[in-house]
Design a protein around this motif. Structure first.
Motif, mmCIF file in Angstrom:
data_model
loop_
_atom_site.group_PDB
_atom_site.id
_atom_site.type_symbol
_atom_site.label_atom_id
_atom_site.label_comp_id
_atom_site.label_asym_id
_atom_site.label_seq_id
_atom_site.Cartn_x
_atom_site.Cartn_y
_atom_site.Cartn_z
ATOM 1 N N SER A 26 0.823 -1.212 0.000
ATOM 2 C CA SER A 26 0.000 0.000 0.000
ATOM 3 C C SER A 26 0.852 1.255 0.000
ATOM 4 N N ILE A 27 1.885 1.250 0.827
ATOM 5 C CA ILE A 27 2.733 2.439 0.877
ATOM 6 C C ILE A 27 3.478 2.607 -0.443
ATOM 7 N N SER A 28 3.924 1.494 -1.010
ATOM 8 C CA SER A 28 4.564 1.568 -2.316
ATOM 9 C C SER A 28 3.594 2.192 -3.327
ATOM 10 N N ALA A 29 2.337 1.761 -3.261
ATOM 11 C CA ALA A 29 1.325 2.284 -4.180
ATOM 12 C C ALA A 29 1.177 3.794 -4.006
ATOM 13 N N ALA A 30 1.222 4.227 -2.755
ATOM 14 C CA ALA A 30 1.100 5.658 -2.495
ATOM 15 C C ALA A 30 2.263 6.413 -3.137
ATOM 16 N N VAL A 31 3.453 5.851 -3.021
ATOM 17 C CA VAL A 31 4.620 6.499 -3.630
ATOM 18 C C VAL A 31 4.454 6.574 -5.141
ATOM 19 N N VAL A 32 3.957 5.479 -5.706
ATOM 20 C CA VAL A 32 3.731 5.461 -7.159
ATOM 21 C C VAL A 32 2.735 6.559 -7.547
ATOM 22 N N LEU A 33 1.685 6.696 -6.729
ATOM 23 C CA LEU A 33 0.697 7.746 -6.981
ATOM 24 C C LEU A 33 1.347 9.127 -6.974
ATOM 25 N N ILE A 34 2.219 9.324 -5.983
ATOM 26 C CA ILE A 34 2.847 10.640 -5.825
ATOM 27 C C ILE A 34 3.653 11.012 -7.061
ATOM 28 N N ILE A 35 4.340 10.018 -7.639
ATOM 29 C CA ILE A 35 5.116 10.373 -8.834
ATOM 30 C C ILE A 35 4.248 10.362 -10.099
ATOM 31 N N GLY A 36 2.957 10.228 -9.910
ATOM 32 C CA GLY A 36 2.033 10.452 -11.013
ATOM 33 C C GLY A 36 1.749 9.253 -11.894
ATOM 34 N N GLU A 37 1.975 8.058 -11.372
ATOM 35 C CA GLU A 37 1.627 6.879 -12.145
ATOM 36 C C GLU A 37 0.459 6.159 -11.481
ATOM 37 N N ASN A 38 -0.143 5.274 -12.234
ATOM 38 C CA ASN A 38 -1.281 4.518 -11.730
ATOM 39 C C ASN A 38 -0.785 3.234 -11.051
ATOM 40 N N PRO A 39 -0.977 3.132 -9.738
ATOM 41 C CA PRO A 39 -0.425 1.981 -9.020
ATOM 42 C C PRO A 39 -0.942 0.643 -9.536
ATOM 43 N N ILE A 40 -2.199 0.617 -9.958
ATOM 44 C CA ILE A 40 -2.743 -0.668 -10.419
ATOM 45 C C ILE A 40 -2.071 -1.098 -11.706
ATOM 46 N N GLU A 41 -1.861 -0.100 -12.562
ATOM 47 C CA GLU A 41 -1.172 -0.406 -13.817
ATOM 48 C C GLU A 41 0.252 -0.880 -13.532
ATOM 49 N N VAL A 42 0.915 -0.162 -12.594
ATOM 50 C CA VAL A 42 2.286 -0.522 -12.233
ATOM 51 C C VAL A 42 2.339 -1.939 -11.677
#
Lengths: 375, 520
Positions: A26-42
């Motif tokens: 979840s925290i990784s996903a939040a970081v991904v969100l912050i840099i402007g990518e879609n966590p689910i896609e990632v």
């Protein structure tokens, strides 16, 4: 009702690690969100990259092989109460063993030279662990310090050997000649093709099974032998070991050598099977990640196999991810790994008090209702 | 009201429990201002717990503390110091590689810059030295000075912080006789200047020598307060030990046969160079129980470890069944065990068991190399578990689950696991330390009967216990150890707790009688 401080096994070794993993993700996903990518896609790319196609699976298991060797190495030492941080250096020296055998006996039959190469990697790894072990057993020097130092010494020694001694004349690259074809360890896709099964080419090779065999061997050693009994006694209670007449020096030295041998066998996968030569810095951090793998696998072979595969997924999926989405750099993958290590290792028991509360509230709630029904 | 006495400390109804163990029970204690007040009692009587409450280490479950007549809350050592209470612990709390001066000002540096505080401290130290004869070199490194000097540093630390009430926990345990004299001189001088001193000890001679009043503790309670000059060591010993009813053990007369274990001239010098065992000779015969009594810390536990091969002796010889064993160069516990010597260690948690192991794994601790338990290197869990189950049945270990983690058994059952294992190995010599420490009454009786059964089967039993009752009811012959020496030997049936209690304090009444008679 049972003890207040204990949880059923399934929560302790199943649910708690899962919650930790979910938090890390979840925290990784939040970081991904912050840099402007879609966590689910990632996440999709990462999982597809690791498990979605044959070559990806091959790479995942190939990395897992490395983690298995180094993770088992850390775990074996841990059972004797030792913290072997020298997996990196021991693996590196294992490569030297492989090179000496494969370069000096090019004409031996594969059935002889491959076992010889495996034994040489284990032997050189053990040798590199022996010195810190001896110092610990006889002089009390702490193995954390000495094994770290020995990583550095191994690095310098191998650089020297690869540049001045082992590299073929006329080249300026820090690597050896190609090993003899006799020492080629079969790749998985080649073997499958013997049975007529098509599998995309990948570095995955027979060493994977060697690593699984080692995992089983470690289980037998620690839990089913007299020596393993002595190791665990020493690890849990050195004073009880003394009482039982167990020689701590002997346990420390032998256990560290076994640990070093396991780390050394990383070279079977990396040097003998895949690179087919000795390359500078081939151990590349696998030794250190082994610590995290052992931690996450709770020093049990089954846990280590699972943790190795998880790290294999992160390595391979992460590589694909960095390729597909350039904004997600290699460092991002390291961050995710770091979060997983943090949650599974350092914060292992963070959720335990909460879990205890929840579980016992639920359990007592249940018994209350059953009482209510009865009356 | 001219007979009004000022009390420096008054404790009212203090109680403290640790789990199920009541360490202090309704304690009332009054300490007169400007006196030296002794607190005596056996180990585990609750002395240290009480002082820790006074010094703010533990919080009492109930009760009140009055300091100089004022109700005072002491939650931590800082508040204790503020109330004028200083403590010198049995184990010093000094930074070994700091100078004496640095240690004295530690925590009371007087500002961010050390120089100012140090200057002040230097003057203050000089004054304290002059007033009380507490000479130390402020610039010496603590680890370089003697134990007696280190203790002075602890006292100085307390005085530097303005302590008017000084608690000393077993202050003479680590001192040489000469250092003890010096300490007492200092304490008397402190008293002269109005300091109140509370001294915890189990050495009756010191109590008689230096204190004004004495309180005796037993099993968490203060059972007597005496003015020192109106009492005597005999009475204090009896009070300390208690006249509780002996647990009767059904046992016939011993039939001692050949010497199975013999020790000559045993000495042990510890790492600090202190002689802890000072030349002990003893033997145990087949078919007898030799009890070793003594207040703990007088060398008997060490001796047991040396005999068991766990600790190396500094000097001395040992014969097991007539065969010499090199206890100085060192044998390991396995070699001793191979000579049919079984050992129930004093501390089952530290040595006798690996608490993380399942019960069946502990049932072979020390015997894991027995050929019947393995096939080469590979253990036979089936055989081991069957043996473990048999032992659980035979020795009534509950719950009967050999797969249960050892830590989850009760103290008594844990002890039974160890005793079952050691007796089951069918030894010729059984070494057994504190067999019933922390064990409930039911299990005590069972364990005692097992020990007697071993004797009746012709084994030599060496029993070390701090419980006098246990020694009196089990052993055939009793040796008392005091300060690393054997202070006396008795046929158990011809002695009593008072006599042994005095021996435990280093006083041999029989010898005194003999010399008295001689003088007449």
């Amino acid at each position: 009702m049972s003890d207040k401080a204990t949880l059923p096994r399934w929560i302790d070794i199943g649910l708690l690690p899962l919650i930790n993993l979910i938090f890390a993700i979840s925290i990784s996903a939040a970081v991904v969100l912050i840099i402007g990518e879609n966590p689910i896609e990632v996440a999709g790319i990462l999982i597809y990259g690791a498990l979605g196609y044959e070559e990806g699976i091959g790479y995942t298991l190939y990395y897992a092989t490395n983690f298995l060797f180094t993770g088992l190495a850390v775990a074996v030492a841990f059972h004797a109460g030792l913290f072997n941080i020298g997996g990196e250096g021991q693996a590196y020296l294992g490569g030297l063993g492989a090179a000496l055998v494969c370069l000096n006996f090019p004409n031996l039959h594969w059935a002889i030279i491959i076992p010889m190469a495996i034994i040489a990697t284990a032997f050189f790894g053990a040798l590199w662990a022996f010195i810190p072990a001896y110092l610990r057993a006889k002089r009390g020097s702490h193995e954390v310090i000495t094994t770290i130092m020995f990583n550095l010494i191994a690095g310098s020694l191998m650089s020297y050997l690869l540049i001045y001694i082992l590299s073929p004349e006329g080249t300026n690259q820090p690597l050896t000649d190609r090993f003899t074809p006799n020492s080629n360890i079969p790749k998985m896709h080649d073997m499958l093709s013997w049975f007529g099964i098509e599998f995309e080419s990948s570095p995955l090779n027979m060493s994977f099974f060697l690593a699984l065999l080692c995992a089983f061997g470690m289980w037998v050693l620690i839990w089913r032998t007299r020596f393993g009994y002595a190791v665990r006694t020493q690890g849990f209670s050195p004073s009880a070991a003394t009482y039982a007449g167990i020689s701590s020096a002997k346990v420390i030295i032998i256990t560290m050598c076994i640990s070093g041998a396991l780390a050394g066998m990383l070279a079977v996968n990396e040097s003998v099977a895949v690179a087919e030569r000795l390359i500078i810095e081939f151990a590349g951090g696998f030794g250190f990640v082994g610590i995290a793998v052992a931690l996450m696998g709770r020093n049990h072979p089954v846990g280590i196999v699972l943790a190795s595969i998880l790290f294999g997924i992160l390595y391979q999926g992460g590589a694909d991810l960095a390729f597909e989405i350039p904004t997600i750099s290699k460092e991002m993958i390291v961050l995710i790994q770091g979060l997983i290590i943090l949650f599974m290792g350092a914060l292992e028991y963070m959720f335990k008090p909460v879990m205890l509360n929840v579980y016992h509230t639920l359990a007592s709630g249940q018994s209350d209702t059953s009482v209510g029904e009865a009356s | 009201m001219t007979d009004q006495v000022d009390f420096a400390i008054e404790l009212k109804n203090i109680s403290k429990s640790f789990g199920a163990v009541q360490a202090n029970k309704n304690i009332h204690l009054k300490v007169e201002k400007g006196t030296i007040h002794g607190i005596v009692g056996e180990n585990g009587a609750g002395k240290s717990t009480l002082m820790s409450i006074l010094y703010g280490f533990y919080k009492a479950d109930q009760g009140e503390i009055f300091v100089n007549g004022k109700l005072t809350q002491i939650h931590n050592s800082k508040e204790a110091i503020a109330a004028g209470i200083g403590m010198v612990h049995q184990h010093f709390m000094l930074v070994e590689n700091f100078t004496i001066l640095e240690n004295v000002i530690l925590g009371a540096e007087g500002g961010q810059m050390l120089a100012k505080g140090e200057g002040h401290a230097r003057e203050e130290l000089a004054r304290l030295q002059k007033d009380y004869g507490l000479t130390v070199d402020p610039d010496a490194i603590v680890e370089d000075v003697s134990v007696g000097q280190q203790q002075r540093v602890e006292i100085l630390k307390a005085l530097y912080r303005g302590a008017e009430i000084l608690i000393l926990d077993e202050p003479t345990g680590v001192l040489t006789p000469k250092e003890v004299d010096q300490l007492f001189a200092i304490l008397l001088q402190l008293k002269e200047q109005g300091t109140t001193i509370i001294m915890i000890t189990h050495k009756l001679r010191e109590i008689m020598h230096i204190t004004d009043n004495v309180s005796v503790m037993r099993r968490g309670e203060i059972i007597a307060d005496r003015v020192t000059k109106n009492t005597n060591p005999q009475e204090l010993a009896e009070l300390m030990v208690g006249r509780s009813v002996l647990l009767k053990v059904d046992k016939g007369p011993a039939e001692p046969k050949e010497k199975l274990l013999e020790i000559k001239g045993l000495e042990y010098v510890d790492e600090q160079g202190v002689k802890r065992i000072k030349g002990v000779d003893l033997h145990v015969r087949a078919g007898e129980i030799l009890g070793i009594a003594g207040v703990s810390g007088n060398g008997q536990s060490l001796m047991l470890e040396i005999i068991a091969g766990i600790t190396k002796a500094s000097k001395g010889e040992m014969l097991i069944k007539g065969k010499p064993v090199d206890i100085v160069k060192g044998v390991d516990a396995g070699q001793i065990r191979d000579m049919d010597v079984a050992h129930v260690p004093e501390d089952r948690h530290e040595m006798g068991l690996v608490l993380q192991f399942e019960e069946w794994e502990n049932s072979i601790l020390g015997y894991h190399n027995d050929p019947k338990y393995s096939n080469g290197q590979i253990l036979k869990p089936g055989v081991i578990r069957q043996d473990a189950r048999d032992m659980m049945e035979k020795f009534d270990i509950r719950p009967r689950n050999e797969r249960l983690t050892s830590a989850k058994f009760s103290g008594g059952n844990q002890q039974k696991i160890v005793i079952a294992r050691e007796i089951n190995s069918d030894p010729d010599i059984l070494l057994i330390g504190q067999p019933t420490r922390g064990v409930d009454i039911g299990a005590i009786e069972y364990i005692h009967n097992q020990i007697v059964a071993m004797r009746d089967a012709g084994k030599a039993v060496l029993l070390v216990s701090v419980e006098l009752d246990e020694i009196l009811s089990l052993s055939d012959r009793t040796i008392v150890m005091f300060d690393g020496n054997i202070s006396g030997e008795r046929i158990t049936s011809e002695t009593n707790d008072g006599d042994l209690g005095l021996l435990m304090a280093g006083i041999d009444s029989q010898q005194q009688d003999a010399t008295n008679k001689g003088a007449q």
